[in-house]
Structures are given as structure tokens and as C-alpha cells.
Design a protein around this motif. Structure first.
Motif, PDB file in Angstrom:
ATOM      1  N   GLU A  30      12.405  12.623   9.916  1.00 54.88           N
ATOM      2  CA  GLU A  30      12.349  11.869  10.724  1.00 54.88           C
ATOM      3  C   GLU A  30      11.156  11.201  11.078  1.00 54.88           C
ATOM      4  O   GLU A  30      10.737  10.004  11.454  1.00 54.88           O
ATOM      5  CB  GLU A  30      12.498  12.583  11.908  1.00 54.88           C
ATOM      6  N   THR A  31       9.952  11.776  10.705  1.00 60.56           N
ATOM      7  CA  THR A  31       8.550  11.234  10.919  1.00 60.56           C
ATOM      8  C   THR A  31       7.875  11.188   9.887  1.00 60.56           C
ATOM      9  O   THR A  31       6.640  10.504   9.831  1.00 60.56           O
ATOM     10  CB  THR A  31       7.839  12.216  12.000  1.00 60.56           C
ATOM     11  N   GLY A  48      14.235  10.403   6.932  1.00 62.22           N
ATOM     12  CA  GLY A  48      15.128  10.707   8.137  1.00 62.22           C
ATOM     13  C   GLY A  48      15.149   9.660   9.152  1.00 62.22           C
ATOM     14  O   GLY A  48      14.389   9.014   9.069  1.00 62.22           O
ATOM     15  N   PHE A  49      15.954  10.140  10.102  1.00 65.40           N
ATOM     16  CA  PHE A  49      16.357   8.988  11.042  1.00 65.40           C
ATOM     17  C   PHE A  49      16.457   9.655  12.283  1.00 65.40           C
ATOM     18  O   PHE A  49      17.074  10.459  12.402  1.00 65.40           O
ATOM     19  CB  PHE A  49      17.631   7.872  10.935  1.00 65.40           C
ATOM     20  N   GLU A  50      15.557   9.129  13.269  1.00 62.10           N
ATOM     21  CA  GLU A  50      15.622   9.786  14.662  1.00 62.10           C
ATOM     22  C   GLU A  50      16.696   9.366  15.645  1.00 62.10           C
ATOM     23  O   GLU A  50      16.956  10.083  16.512  1.00 62.10           O
ATOM     24  CB  GLU A  50      14.438   9.512  15.292  1.00 62.10           C
ATOM     25  N   SER A  51      17.184   8.269  15.112  1.00 63.76           N
ATOM     26  CA  SER A  51      18.344   7.884  16.095  1.00 63.76           C
ATOM     27  C   SER A  51      19.193   6.869  15.238  1.00 63.76           C
ATOM     28  O   SER A  51      19.036   6.378  14.192  1.00 63.76           O
ATOM     29  CB  SER A  51      17.670   6.779  17.281  1.00 63.76           C
ATOM     30  N   GLU A  52      20.265   6.523  15.713  1.00 63.63           N
ATOM     31  CA  GLU A  52      21.090   5.613  15.299  1.00 63.63           C
ATOM     32  C   GLU A  52      20.639   4.174  15.267  1.00 63.63           C
ATOM     33  O   GLU A  52      20.777   3.564  14.207  1.00 63.63           O
ATOM     34  CB  GLU A  52      22.356   5.435  16.353  1.00 63.63           C
ATOM     35  N   GLU A  53      19.515   3.833  16.038  1.00 61.24           N
ATOM     36  CA  GLU A  53      18.975   2.527  15.895  1.00 61.24           C
ATOM     37  C   GLU A  53      18.269   2.498  14.589  1.00 61.24           C
ATOM     38  O   GLU A  53      18.221   1.641  13.948  1.00 61.24           O
ATOM     39  CB  GLU A  53      18.189   2.258  17.255  1.00 61.24           C
ATOM     40  N   ASP A  54      17.327   3.621  14.297  1.00 61.14           N
ATOM     41  CA  ASP A  54      16.731   3.627  13.317  1.00 61.14           C
ATOM     42  C   ASP A  54      17.515   3.640  11.980  1.00 61.14           C
ATOM     43  O   ASP A  54      17.395   2.889  11.012  1.00 61.14           O
ATOM     44  CB  ASP A  54      16.102   5.166  13.019  1.00 61.14           C
ATOM     45  N   TRP A  55      18.590   4.369  11.924  1.00 60.01           N
ATOM     46  CA  TRP A  55      19.647   4.045  10.670  1.00 60.01           C
ATOM     47  C   TRP A  55      20.109   2.603  10.535  1.00 60.01           C
ATOM     48  O   TRP A  55      20.267   2.249   9.567  1.00 60.01           O
ATOM     49  CB  TRP A  55      20.633   5.048  10.956  1.00 60.01           C
ATOM     50  N   PHE A  56      20.359   1.994  11.778  1.00 62.38           N
ATOM     51  CA  PHE A  56      20.778   0.609  11.722  1.00 62.38           C
ATOM     52  C   PHE A  56      19.713  -0.362  11.319  1.00 62.38           C
ATOM     53  O   PHE A  56      20.097  -1.150  10.295  1.00 62.38           O
ATOM     54  CB  PHE A  56      21.398   0.133  12.912  1.00 62.38           C
ATOM     55  N   GLU A  57      18.525   0.067  11.565  1.00 63.64           N
ATOM     56  CA  GLU A  57      17.567  -0.878  11.123  1.00 63.64           C
ATOM     57  C   GLU A  57      17.100  -0.694   9.620  1.00 63.64           C
ATOM     58  O   GLU A  57      16.874  -1.687   8.987  1.00 63.64           O
ATOM     59  CB  GLU A  57      16.313  -0.702  11.968  1.00 63.64           C
TER      60      GLU A  57
END
Length: 91
Positions: A30-31, A48-57
Motif C-alpha cells: 500500500e505504501t 497495493g491500494f490503500e483505498s477504493e479511490e487509489d484503485w480507481f486512479e
């Protein structure tokens, strides 16, 4: 948009370790990007992705249709077929 800034550096981990503790490495990813090695050579990368927004981006940044649309918009602006933000009247 969500932030995609990651900590400096890339961690290299053998595939055998990742297989033994995948959830831990997903949290770390995530980091920090994690390069997975096989026989000491890079074989893949874990992001990794910390949030759904990170995944979307991430999906947007890697979508060829979106990237083509951005390129067309930039070309349009460079050829003078755009409106500057400063020229848009505030309502």
C-alpha cells in the motif's frame, strides 16, 4: 483524484516469501512497490491500494482509452482549440 505517491525505494522479496505471507506483503505494498523475484531475478511487482479511490486512479492511469482521450485533449489545446481556465467566467 486519490493520491498515488509512494514512499521512496522499492523492496525486493523472493517469491517463496511472498507466497508464505501474501497478506503482509499486500499491506506493505500500500505504501511501497514490492518487486517479486524468482531465482534472484525480477519476476513481477506487487502494488497495493490503500483505498477504493487509489484503485480507481490506478485503473484510469492504465486505461488506454483514457490515456488516448488525454492525449487528444492536450493536442487540441496545443493547436489553439481550447479555453484557458483563466478565461472562464466565474458565476
Amino acid at each position: 483524484m486519490a493520491r498515488t505517491i509512494r514512499k521512496a525505494g522499492v523492496k525486493e522479496v523472493p517469491l517463496s516469501e511472498v507466497k508464505d505471507d501474501l497478506s503482509r506483503y499486500l499491506r506493505e505494498a500500500e505504501t511501497q512497490e514490492i518487486v517479486i523475484t524468482r531465482h534472484g531475478k525480477p519476476a513481477g511487482i506487487l502494488i497495493g491500494f490503500e483505498s477504493e479511490e487509489d484503485w480507481f486512479e490506478y485503473r484510469l492511469e492504465n486505461d488506454p482509452r483514457f490515456l488516448q482521450r488525454i492525449e487528444r485533449a492536450r493536442n487540441s489545446l496545443q493547436s489553439g482549440r481550447g479555453v484557458r481556465l483563466e478565461d472562464i467566467e466565474q458565476e
